[in-house]
Design a protein around this motif. Structure first.
Motif, PDB file in Angstrom:
ATOM      1  N   ALA A  19     -16.718   0.449  -4.354  1.00  0.00           N
ATOM      2  CA  ALA A  19     -15.975   0.095  -3.139  1.00  0.00           C
ATOM      3  C   ALA A  19     -14.480   0.394  -3.301  1.00  0.00           C
ATOM      4  O   ALA A  19     -13.845   0.951  -2.397  1.00  0.00           O
ATOM      5  N   ALA A  20     -13.923   0.051  -4.455  1.00  0.00           N
ATOM      6  CA  ALA A  20     -12.491   0.274  -4.689  1.00  0.00           C
ATOM      7  C   ALA A  20     -12.153   1.756  -4.642  1.00  0.00           C
ATOM      8  O   ALA A  20     -11.165   2.161  -4.009  1.00  0.00           O
ATOM      9  N   LEU A  21     -12.959   2.561  -5.316  1.00  0.00           N
ATOM     10  CA  LEU A  21     -12.663   3.995  -5.377  1.00  0.00           C
ATOM     11  C   LEU A  21     -12.919   4.709  -4.056  1.00  0.00           C
ATOM     12  O   LEU A  21     -12.548   5.879  -3.901  1.00  0.00           O
ATOM     13  N   SER A  22     -13.518   4.010  -3.106  1.00  0.00           N
ATOM     14  CA  SER A  22     -13.713   4.576  -1.765  1.00  0.00           C
ATOM     15  C   SER A  22     -12.488   4.355  -0.886  1.00  0.00           C
ATOM     16  O   SER A  22     -12.399   4.910   0.216  1.00  0.00           O
ATOM     17  N   ILE A  23     -11.534   3.530  -1.379  1.00  0.00           N
ATOM     18  CA  ILE A  23     -10.318   3.232  -0.621  1.00  0.00           C
ATOM     19  C   ILE A  23      -9.256   4.279  -0.954  1.00  0.00           C
ATOM     20  O   ILE A  23      -9.022   4.593  -2.126  1.00  0.00           O
ATOM     21  N   PRO A  24      -8.599   4.843   0.066  1.00  0.00           N
ATOM     22  CA  PRO A  24      -7.631   5.930  -0.167  1.00  0.00           C
ATOM     23  C   PRO A  24      -6.532   5.605  -1.170  1.00  0.00           C
ATOM     24  O   PRO A  24      -6.065   6.495  -1.891  1.00  0.00           O
ATOM     25  N   ARG A  25      -6.100   4.339  -1.242  1.00  0.00           N
ATOM     26  CA  ARG A  25      -4.965   4.029  -2.128  1.00  0.00           C
ATOM     27  C   ARG A  25      -5.297   4.238  -3.611  1.00  0.00           C
ATOM     28  O   ARG A  25      -4.403   4.316  -4.442  1.00  0.00           O
ATOM     29  N   TYR A  26      -6.587   4.311  -3.929  1.00  0.00           N
ATOM     30  CA  TYR A  26      -6.996   4.517  -5.326  1.00  0.00           C
ATOM     31  C   TYR A  26      -7.354   5.979  -5.615  1.00  0.00           C
ATOM     32  O   TYR A  26      -8.000   6.263  -6.609  1.00  0.00           O
ATOM     33  N   ARG A  27      -6.913   6.888  -4.782  1.00  0.00           N
ATOM     34  CA  ARG A  27      -7.356   8.279  -4.945  1.00  0.00           C
ATOM     35  C   ARG A  27      -6.731   8.969  -6.162  1.00  0.00           C
ATOM     36  O   ARG A  27      -7.174  10.058  -6.540  1.00  0.00           O
ATOM     37  N   HIS A  28      -5.717   8.326  -6.778  1.00  0.00           N
ATOM     38  CA  HIS A  28      -5.115   8.915  -7.983  1.00  0.00           C
ATOM     39  C   HIS A  28      -5.147   7.928  -9.151  1.00  0.00           C
ATOM     40  O   HIS A  28      -4.228   7.911  -9.978  1.00  0.00           O
ATOM     41  N   VAL A  29      -6.197   7.125  -9.220  1.00  0.00           N
ATOM     42  CA  VAL A  29      -6.293   6.100 -10.264  1.00  0.00           C
ATOM     43  C   VAL A  29      -6.239   6.736 -11.654  1.00  0.00           C
ATOM     44  O   VAL A  29      -6.831   7.782 -11.907  1.00  0.00           O
TER      45      VAL A  29
ATOM     46  N   VAL B 129       0.822  -1.206   0.000  1.00  0.00           N
ATOM     47  CA  VAL B 129       0.000   0.000   0.000  1.00  0.00           C
ATOM     48  C   VAL B 129       0.860   1.262   0.000  1.00  0.00           C
ATOM     49  O   VAL B 129       0.443   2.322  -0.476  1.00  0.00           O
ATOM     50  N   SER B 130       2.089   1.145   0.479  1.00  0.00           N
ATOM     51  CA  SER B 130       2.964   2.313   0.584  1.00  0.00           C
ATOM     52  C   SER B 130       3.527   2.765  -0.765  1.00  0.00           C
ATOM     53  O   SER B 130       4.192   3.796  -0.839  1.00  0.00           O
ATOM     54  N   TYR B 131       3.261   1.992  -1.819  1.00  0.00           N
ATOM     55  CA  TYR B 131       3.751   2.360  -3.151  1.00  0.00           C
ATOM     56  C   TYR B 131       2.587   2.837  -4.014  1.00  0.00           C
ATOM     57  O   TYR B 131       1.865   2.025  -4.598  1.00  0.00           O
ATOM     58  N   PRO B 132       2.371   4.140  -4.131  1.00  0.00           N
ATOM     59  CA  PRO B 132       1.226   4.675  -4.902  1.00  0.00           C
ATOM     60  C   PRO B 132       1.192   4.209  -6.354  1.00  0.00           C
ATOM     61  O   PRO B 132       0.119   4.061  -6.933  1.00  0.00           O
ATOM     62  N   SER B 133       2.365   3.963  -6.944  1.00  0.00           N
ATOM     63  CA  SER B 133       2.406   3.583  -8.356  1.00  0.00           C
ATOM     64  C   SER B 133       1.733   2.247  -8.632  1.00  0.00           C
ATOM     65  O   SER B 133       1.396   1.941  -9.782  1.00  0.00           O
ATOM     66  N   LEU B 134       1.528   1.441  -7.583  1.00  0.00           N
ATOM     67  CA  LEU B 134       0.874   0.139  -7.765  1.00  0.00           C
ATOM     68  C   LEU B 134      -0.642   0.251  -7.851  1.00  0.00           C
ATOM     69  O   LEU B 134      -1.308  -0.714  -8.230  1.00  0.00           O
ATOM     70  N   TRP B 135      -1.168   1.417  -7.522  1.00  0.00           N
ATOM     71  CA  TRP B 135      -2.623   1.553  -7.399  1.00  0.00           C
ATOM     72  C   TRP B 135      -3.192   2.588  -8.367  1.00  0.00           C
ATOM     73  O   TRP B 135      -4.120   3.307  -8.056  1.00  0.00           O
ATOM     74  N   LEU B 136      -2.604   2.609  -9.546  1.00  0.00           N
ATOM     75  CA  LEU B 136      -3.062   3.549 -10.577  1.00  0.00           C
ATOM     76  C   LEU B 136      -4.056   2.893 -11.540  1.00  0.00           C
ATOM     77  O   LEU B 136      -4.605   3.561 -12.411  1.00  0.00           O
ATOM     78  N   VAL B 137      -4.264   1.584 -11.372  1.00  0.00           N
ATOM     79  CA  VAL B 137      -5.137   0.835 -12.271  1.00  0.00           C
ATOM     80  C   VAL B 137      -6.170   0.059 -11.469  1.00  0.00           C
ATOM     81  O   VAL B 137      -5.845  -0.540 -10.437  1.00  0.00           O
ATOM     82  N   ILE B 138      -7.425   0.071 -11.954  1.00  0.00           N
ATOM     83  CA  ILE B 138      -8.467  -0.808 -11.413  1.00  0.00           C
ATOM     84  C   ILE B 138      -8.926  -1.704 -12.554  1.00  0.00           C
ATOM     85  O   ILE B 138      -9.439  -1.234 -13.566  1.00  0.00           O
TER      86      ILE B 138
END
Length: 356
Positions: free
Chosen positions: A76-86, A53-62
């Motif tokens: 649900a996914a977009l409600s999680i903070p790690r996806y705030r810059h998808v 979770v500490s690597y933002p670059s891993l969470w740019l895609v859903i």
């Protein structure tokens, strides 16, 4: 005393391994894994969860391709903070995604969609013009939009898209059979930097609409007109205006003549050309392509009975250094050759299809 020092040193090494080495390894591995595999790793342990979770670059895609209950999963996914810059959302052939889910995204997750650049709604047949209005109004930075095989979308949906998303460069409308020339007018007027356009099976389009695209969208590099038999040379000739065009699919262009193809030959950068079932074409048109498009790598003449070995010889003269795929299946005027004979004509040929 010495034993205690060794224990302390071992503990320090293990801590360094855990804090520095393992995260680096995980980061390298995760860039080679699919997003679904990365999500599975989250469940292995709390420590691994924190690391990933500490690597933002891993969470740019859903990626919810072909998944059930996709609408609720997406919210649900977009409600999680790690996806705030998808940046990319793929819902290709996902089940249970409707306009109401897109409305929920706008209400609950607006902030998470501000950086979205790519949205794939291919096969999401429950999405309507209303859904396009909603989602386009929440994604101002969208560059790639694909909504293949959706018969509910009309010119109204395209009107919302061009109004809300000003930066589209890749647009796939394949199978949107209810689009009319008005959509092409809207695209031509608003997306003059468009690089890729797929209009496969948009059967209600006419020469007038296509010409507007060809005149105004001069940056096009890829144009797919597969299975559109209604266009004529009046439109095809204007493809010559696309100086940057590399990919062109004209499969089933029954009205395309040698004269029209000779105009297309002015597209000097063409790399891939599909002329399958372009039944009016003869050696004359193919030879024009050979002389004009010397960078050609892929060429399909499937089903064209009007071509002979003569065009093959000219293709060899001008395109032998680039052509890797040549399909002449059903071209009864072209004789069958051995592999060695083919390689003499086209040294780089990897795929050659000929009638048996």
């Amino acid at each position: 005393m010495k034993m205690e020092e060794e224990k302390v040193k071992a503990a320090e090494e293990e801590e360094t391994w855990s804090k520095e080495t393992v995260p680096k390894v995980i980061r390298i591995m995760s860039t080679r894994l699919s997003q679904r595999d990365i999500i599975s790793l989250l469940l292995v342990s709390p420590w691994l969860h924190r690391t990933l979770v500490s690597y933002p670059s891993l969470w740019l895609v859903i990626d919810l391709r072909e998944m059930n209950n996709a609408g609720n999963r997406l919210v649900a996914a977009l409600s999680i903070p790690r996806y705030r810059h998808v940046r990319e959302i793929n819902l290709e052939f996902a089940q249970d995604i409707e306009d109401r889910h897109l409305e929920l995204l706008k209400t609950k997750c607006l902030g998470s969609l501000q950086d979205l650049e790519s949205l794939n709604l291919n096969g999401c047949q429950k999405i309507s013009d209303k859904g396009i209005e909603i989602i386009s109004s929440t994604c101002p930075e969208l560059k790639v939009f694909s909504i293949y095989w959706n018969v509910r979308v009309t010119d109204i949906g395209i009107q919302h898209l061009v109004k809300n998303c000003k930066h589209i460069i890749d647009l796939n409308l394949s199978g949107c059979k209810n689009l009319l020339d008005k959509s092409l007018q809207l695209i031509a007027d608003n997306y003059q930097e468009l690089e890729s356009l797929n209009l496969t099976r948009c059967v209600k389009l006419t020469d007038g609409g296509l010409q507007k695209i060809l005149i105004k969208c001069s940056s096009l590099r890829s144009l797919n007109l597969y299975a559109l038999s209604g266009f004529t040379d009046e439109a095809y000739k204007k493809i010559s205006l696309l100086a940057h065009l590399k990919f062109l699919d004209l499969c089933g262009a029954q009205n395309l003549s040698d004269e029209g193809l000779a105009c297309i030959a002015k597209c000097k950068n063409l790399v891939s050309l599909n002329l399958t079932w372009c039944v009016r074409i003869t050696d004359v048109g193919v030879m024009a392509i050979a002389e004009g498009c010397s960078s050609l790598e892929f060429l399909s003449l499937f089903g064209i009975v009007g071509v002979t070995d003569k065009c093959l010889e000219v293709l060899s003269r001008f395109c032998s250094n680039t052509l890797t795929t040549l399909d002449v299946n059903g071209c009864v005027g072209i004789k069958q050759r051995s592999r060695d004979e083919l390689l003499q004509l086209f040294p780089h040929l990897m795929c050659f299809k000929v009638h048996s």
